[in-house]
Motif scaffolding. Structure first.
Motif, PDB file in Angstrom:
ATOM      1  N   TYR A 142     -14.284  30.586  43.583  1.00 16.60           N
ATOM      2  CA  TYR A 142     -13.221  29.975  42.778  1.00 16.60           C
ATOM      3  C   TYR A 142     -13.288  28.448  42.809  1.00 16.60           C
ATOM      4  CZ  TYR A 142     -11.370  34.704  42.751  1.00 16.60           C
ATOM      5  OH  TYR A 142     -11.221  36.064  42.583  1.00 16.60           O
ATOM      6  N   LYS A 143     -14.493  27.905  42.878  1.00 16.58           N
ATOM      7  CA  LYS A 143     -14.661  26.461  43.019  1.00 16.58           C
ATOM      8  C   LYS A 143     -14.371  25.693  41.735  1.00 16.58           C
ATOM      9  CE  LYS A 143     -19.682  26.813  42.341  1.00 16.58           C
ATOM     10  NZ  LYS A 143     -21.005  26.569  42.983  1.00 16.58           N
ATOM     11  N   ASN A 144     -14.192  26.387  40.624  1.00 16.77           N
ATOM     12  CA  ASN A 144     -13.907  25.710  39.363  1.00 16.77           C
ATOM     13  C   ASN A 144     -12.418  25.690  39.035  1.00 16.77           C
ATOM     14  OD1 ASN A 144     -16.636  25.107  38.744  1.00 16.77           O
ATOM     15  ND2 ASN A 144     -16.950  27.226  38.098  1.00 16.77           N
ATOM     16  N   ALA A 145     -11.578  25.824  40.045  1.00 18.44           N
ATOM     17  CA  ALA A 145     -10.134  25.854  39.830  1.00 18.44           C
ATOM     18  C   ALA A 145      -9.565  24.463  39.591  1.00 18.44           C
ATOM     19  CB  ALA A 145      -9.448  26.492  41.028  1.00 18.44           C
ATOM     20  N   GLU A 146      -8.377  24.419  39.005  1.00 14.95           N
ATOM     21  CA  GLU A 146      -7.685  23.156  38.765  1.00 14.95           C
ATOM     22  C   GLU A 146      -7.144  22.576  40.061  1.00 14.95           C
ATOM     23  OE1 GLU A 146      -5.936  19.895  36.841  1.00 14.95           O
ATOM     24  OE2 GLU A 146      -7.462  21.316  36.173  1.00 14.95           O
ATOM     25  N   LEU A 147      -6.487  23.402  40.850  1.00 13.25           N
ATOM     26  CA  LEU A 147      -5.960  22.973  42.143  1.00 13.25           C
ATOM     27  C   LEU A 147      -5.559  24.193  42.950  1.00 13.25           C
ATOM     28  CD1 LEU A 147      -2.533  23.156  42.228  1.00 13.25           C
ATOM     29  CD2 LEU A 147      -2.822  21.351  40.553  1.00 13.25           C
ATOM     30  N   ASP A 198       1.640  15.432  39.013  1.00 17.53           N
ATOM     31  CA  ASP A 198       2.191  16.737  38.635  1.00 17.53           C
ATOM     32  C   ASP A 198       2.515  17.577  39.858  1.00 17.53           C
ATOM     33  OD1 ASP A 198      -0.511  17.000  39.275  1.00 17.53           O
ATOM     34  OD2 ASP A 198      -0.885  18.570  37.784  1.00 17.53           O
ATOM     35  N   VAL A 199       1.666  17.482  40.894  1.00 12.99           N
ATOM     36  CA  VAL A 199       1.916  18.228  42.122  1.00 12.99           C
ATOM     37  C   VAL A 199       3.148  17.678  42.841  1.00 12.99           C
ATOM     38  CG1 VAL A 199       0.994  18.822  44.400  1.00 12.99           C
ATOM     39  CG2 VAL A 199      -0.499  18.879  42.391  1.00 12.99           C
ATOM     40  N   ILE A 200       3.214  16.367  42.961  1.00  9.54           N
ATOM     41  CA  ILE A 200       4.361  15.749  43.634  1.00  9.54           C
ATOM     42  C   ILE A 200       5.658  16.082  42.902  1.00  9.54           C
ATOM     43  CG2 ILE A 200       5.447  13.558  44.231  1.00  9.54           C
ATOM     44  CD1 ILE A 200       2.659  12.454  44.772  1.00  9.54           C
ATOM     45  N   ALA A 201       5.618  16.056  41.565  1.00 10.49           N
ATOM     46  CA  ALA A 201       6.818  16.354  40.779  1.00 10.49           C
ATOM     47  C   ALA A 201       7.273  17.796  40.986  1.00 10.49           C
ATOM     48  CB  ALA A 201       6.558  16.089  39.300  1.00 10.49           C
ATOM     49  N   ALA A 202       6.313  18.726  40.952  1.00 11.92           N
ATOM     50  CA  ALA A 202       6.653  20.143  41.107  1.00 11.92           C
ATOM     51  C   ALA A 202       7.185  20.437  42.507  1.00 11.92           C
ATOM     52  CB  ALA A 202       5.431  21.006  40.812  1.00 11.92           C
ATOM     53  N   VAL A 203       6.504  19.899  43.523  1.00  6.94           N
ATOM     54  CA  VAL A 203       6.933  20.145  44.895  1.00  6.94           C
ATOM     55  C   VAL A 203       8.294  19.501  45.151  1.00  6.94           C
ATOM     56  CG1 VAL A 203       6.389  19.730  47.330  1.00  6.94           C
ATOM     57  CG2 VAL A 203       4.575  20.402  45.740  1.00  6.94           C
ATOM     58  N   TRP A 241       8.653  28.678  45.743  1.00  8.29           N
ATOM     59  CA  TRP A 241       7.400  29.145  45.164  1.00  8.29           C
ATOM     60  C   TRP A 241       7.555  29.398  43.657  1.00  8.29           C
ATOM     61  CZ3 TRP A 241       2.718  28.571  46.740  1.00  8.29           C
ATOM     62  CH2 TRP A 241       2.448  28.481  48.111  1.00  8.29           C
ATOM     63  N   ASP A 242       8.685  29.936  43.259  1.00  8.24           N
ATOM     64  CA  ASP A 242       8.929  30.218  41.846  1.00  8.24           C
ATOM     65  C   ASP A 242       8.852  28.939  41.008  1.00  8.24           C
ATOM     66  OD1 ASP A 242      10.145  32.297  39.812  1.00  8.24           O
ATOM     67  OD2 ASP A 242      11.365  30.484  39.602  1.00  8.24           O
ATOM     68  N   ILE A 243       9.512  27.898  41.459  1.00 13.91           N
ATOM     69  CA  ILE A 243       9.530  26.638  40.709  1.00 13.91           C
ATOM     70  C   ILE A 243       8.148  25.993  40.693  1.00 13.91           C
ATOM     71  CG2 ILE A 243      10.440  24.283  40.684  1.00 13.91           C
ATOM     72  CD1 ILE A 243      13.090  25.441  41.745  1.00 13.91           C
ATOM     73  N   MET A 244       7.491  25.943  41.834  1.00 14.06           N
ATOM     74  CA  MET A 244       6.167  25.309  41.879  1.00 14.06           C
ATOM     75  C   MET A 244       5.189  26.003  40.957  1.00 14.06           C
ATOM     76  SD  MET A 244       5.535  24.206  45.892  1.00 14.06           S
ATOM     77  CE  MET A 244       5.571  25.888  46.526  1.00 14.06           C
ATOM     78  N   LEU A 245       5.156  27.343  40.990  1.00  7.43           N
ATOM     79  CA  LEU A 245       4.195  28.067  40.184  1.00  7.43           C
ATOM     80  C   LEU A 245       4.493  27.913  38.684  1.00  7.43           C
ATOM     81  CD1 LEU A 245       3.748  31.359  42.241  1.00  7.43           C
ATOM     82  CD2 LEU A 245       2.201  29.409  42.096  1.00  7.43           C
ATOM     83  N   LYS A 246       5.759  27.953  38.324  1.00  9.03           N
ATOM     84  CA  LYS A 246       6.093  27.825  36.904  1.00  9.03           C
ATOM     85  C   LYS A 246       5.787  26.435  36.360  1.00  9.03           C
ATOM     86  CE  LYS A 246       9.530  31.520  36.715  1.00  9.03           C
ATOM     87  NZ  LYS A 246      10.959  31.898  36.741  1.00  9.03           N
ATOM     88  N   MET A 247       6.053  25.416  37.153  1.00  7.13           N
ATOM     89  CA  MET A 247       5.788  24.062  36.680  1.00  7.13           C
ATOM     90  C   MET A 247       4.305  23.759  36.587  1.00  7.13           C
ATOM     91  SD  MET A 247       8.708  21.640  38.445  1.00  7.13           S
ATOM     92  CE  MET A 247       8.053  20.180  37.609  1.00  7.13           C
ATOM     93  N   LEU A 248       3.533  24.242  37.542  1.00  6.18           N
ATOM     94  CA  LEU A 248       2.112  23.875  37.578  1.00  6.18           C
ATOM     95  C   LEU A 248       1.218  24.809  36.759  1.00  6.18           C
ATOM     96  CD1 LEU A 248       1.893  22.867  41.340  1.00  6.18           C
ATOM     97  CD2 LEU A 248       1.727  21.347  39.360  1.00  6.18           C
ATOM     98  N   SER A 249       1.776  25.898  36.268  1.00 10.27           N
ATOM     99  CA  SER A 249       0.970  26.816  35.461  1.00 10.27           C
ATOM    100  C   SER A 249       1.294  26.718  33.977  1.00 10.27           C
ATOM    101  CB  SER A 249       1.182  28.270  35.914  1.00 10.27           C
ATOM    102  OG  SER A 249       2.530  28.682  35.687  1.00 10.27           O
ATOM    103  N   LYS A 250       2.214  25.827  33.614  1.00 14.31           N
ATOM    104  CA  LYS A 250       2.604  25.750  32.201  1.00 14.31           C
ATOM    105  C   LYS A 250       1.640  24.879  31.388  1.00 14.31           C
ATOM    106  CE  LYS A 250       5.864  21.940  32.860  1.00 14.31           C
ATOM    107  NZ  LYS A 250       7.266  21.524  32.780  1.00 14.31           N
TER     108      LYS A 250
END
Length: 458
Positions: A180-185, A376-381, A449-458
């Protein structure tokens, strides 16, 4: 409802009204998953990791995941699990989240309770792995199951990865990172997390964005030896003692990066006195020698500003009445992110200053750099954490140990420790006796976890 919301008043209500349409996962289910997880004795050599993977797969399938969306891959006596929630845009790189199913060993004779029989008592769940790392694994599995039940359709594919030997060889981690080395994060449930003060109030949340490289070196000095009645000037033990003195008195140059400077700035606002002032000065100017000296005098801070190497094991001689033919010392180094293992070995060789000594790298250590502090990570977390505790500061951090993130960072996948576990420092018993986690944090953990996943997967 989480009791915290009743205490936090209007600010919490506003955040709840702004939350995503679907509610977070069921806390009762998450607790059942955690309790069941602890019962699997997933220590090295027991062959229980594949069985735990099967259990997690059953939870996800009950929520609607197809067999094709879940892959369990045996690797030796352990295994990996990958569960995919497909996104609507195949052009986007996937969002990964990771945890580990294995745990360190625990001796029943030393524990108050059986370490592999989960017990809920006095507001805690006790058991080996409850904290490290089955708490966040249970939260991730339950959250992903809820997203599937809700029919949530992310733009970016979300993939849950569970490794099976993070505590030992990390062979499963290497396999996952390669695939999975081609992932976004990557979001890692085995890093970062929240601190609750002894007064019960939230203190901070650490966003782990870097790890120091772990490397061991063996320094050896040899000689022909001889009879102990005829001492020589080439005694390897004496020569090694001089080498140890040089290592003990040596300090690697101070260093800083985006992550450590942000961490120092944040720390300076919480820590009073000389140390706090030094953190502020060092964050502003890493060339401040006086600030570096103050921080280096603190065992809990020295690792944040420089590579450290320390002697950990010593061996020498072969008989009481013979001159030693060999003396060795093991030196453990925690290397600043971005610094190569070979350059540290070369620097140690200069410090040793003994051409007759040999220095050997033990094992196959792997170096990785820190991850960027992505907005984007800092905002979601931050949104996810402050939904639980309005106004709580999110602090970037670097650790001296290693997690599964190591291999993903080395594959250029930005990786972040975002554990949903909030606990007091006095309740931290990972790898120790009577490991435990607080039950009342489960609703907030699921929401995070719900908020982080929804924000970073949109």
């Amino acid at each position: 409802m989480n009791r915290r919301w009743m205490k936090l008043g209007v600010a919490a209500t506003i955040l709840m009204l702004a939350a995503p349409a679907h509610a977070a996962a069921d806390p009762a289910l998450a607790k059942r998953v955690l309790l069941r997880s602890v019962a699997f004795k997933t220590v090295e050599g027991e062959g229980q990791v594949p069985k735990l993977a099967d259990y997690y797969a059953s939870v996800l399938k009950d929520a609607g995941f197809a067999d094709a969306d879940i892959t369990i891959t045996p690797i030796g006596e352990t295994a990996t699990l990958a569960a995919t929630l497909k996104g609507s845009d195949p052009k986007l790189k996937p969002l990964l989240m990771i945890g580990h199913m294995d745990v360190v060993a625990a001796d029943r004779r030393d524990w108050t309770r059986d370490p592999f029989v989960a017990v809920e008592e006095n507001g805690y769940i006790f058991g080996r792995g409850a904290e490290d790392n089955k708490y966040d694994v249970a939260m991730m599995v339950t959250t992903l199951a809820q997203l599937k039940r809700d029919g949530f359709k992310p733009r970016r594919t979300v993939i849950l990865l569970l490794s099976g030997d993070e505590e030992t060889q990390m062979a499963t981690t290497r396999a996952l990172a390669q695939k999975y080395k081609n992932a976004e994060l990557l979001l890692n449930g085995d890093g970062g997390g929240g601190l609750i003060g002894e007064d019960g109030k939230p203190a901070l949340f650490q966003l782990q964005a870097g790890e120091k490289t772990y490397a061991d070196f063996e320094i050896a000095i040899t000689d022909a030896g001889g009879h102990s009645s005829a001492p020589t000037a080439t005694n390897p033990i004496y020569r090694l003692a001089k080498v140890l003195d040089r290592i003990a008195s040596y300090q690697f140059a101070p260093m800083a990066n985006e992550l450590t400077r942000a961490s120092m700035r944040a720390g300076s606002r919480r820590i009073a006195g000389e140390a706090g002032a030094a953190m502020a000065r060092y964050a502003a100017n890493p060339q401040d020698a006086e600030a570096a000296a103050v921080l280096s005098s603190k065992p809990e801070l020295v690792g944040q500003i420089r590579t450290t190497c320390v002697a950990t094991m010593l061996s020498g001689g072969h008989a009481l009445n013979a001159l030693p033919q060999r003396a060795t010392v093991s030196v453990n180094c925690r290397i600043f992110p971005g610094v190569s293992i070979e350059s540290v070995k070369a620097e140690l060789t200069k410090v040793i200053a003994d051409d007759s000594a040999t220095i050997t790298t033990l094992g196959e250590p792997l170096a990785s750099d820190a991850s960027p502090l992505r907005k984007d990570v800092i905002a979601a977390v931050t949104k996810a954490v402050q939904a639980r505790y309005p106004g709580l500061e999110v602090t970037p951090s670097m650790i001296s140990g290693a997690t599964d993130s190591l291999y993903f960072r080395a594959s250029d996948v930005p990786s972040y420790g975002v554990s949903s576990l909030f606990q007091k420092a006095s309740d931290g018993f990972a790898h120790g006796l009577n490991e435990r986690v607080p039950v009342d944090g489960i609703p907030g953990a699921l929401q995070q976890w719900d908020i982080m996943l929804k924000m970073l997967s949109k």
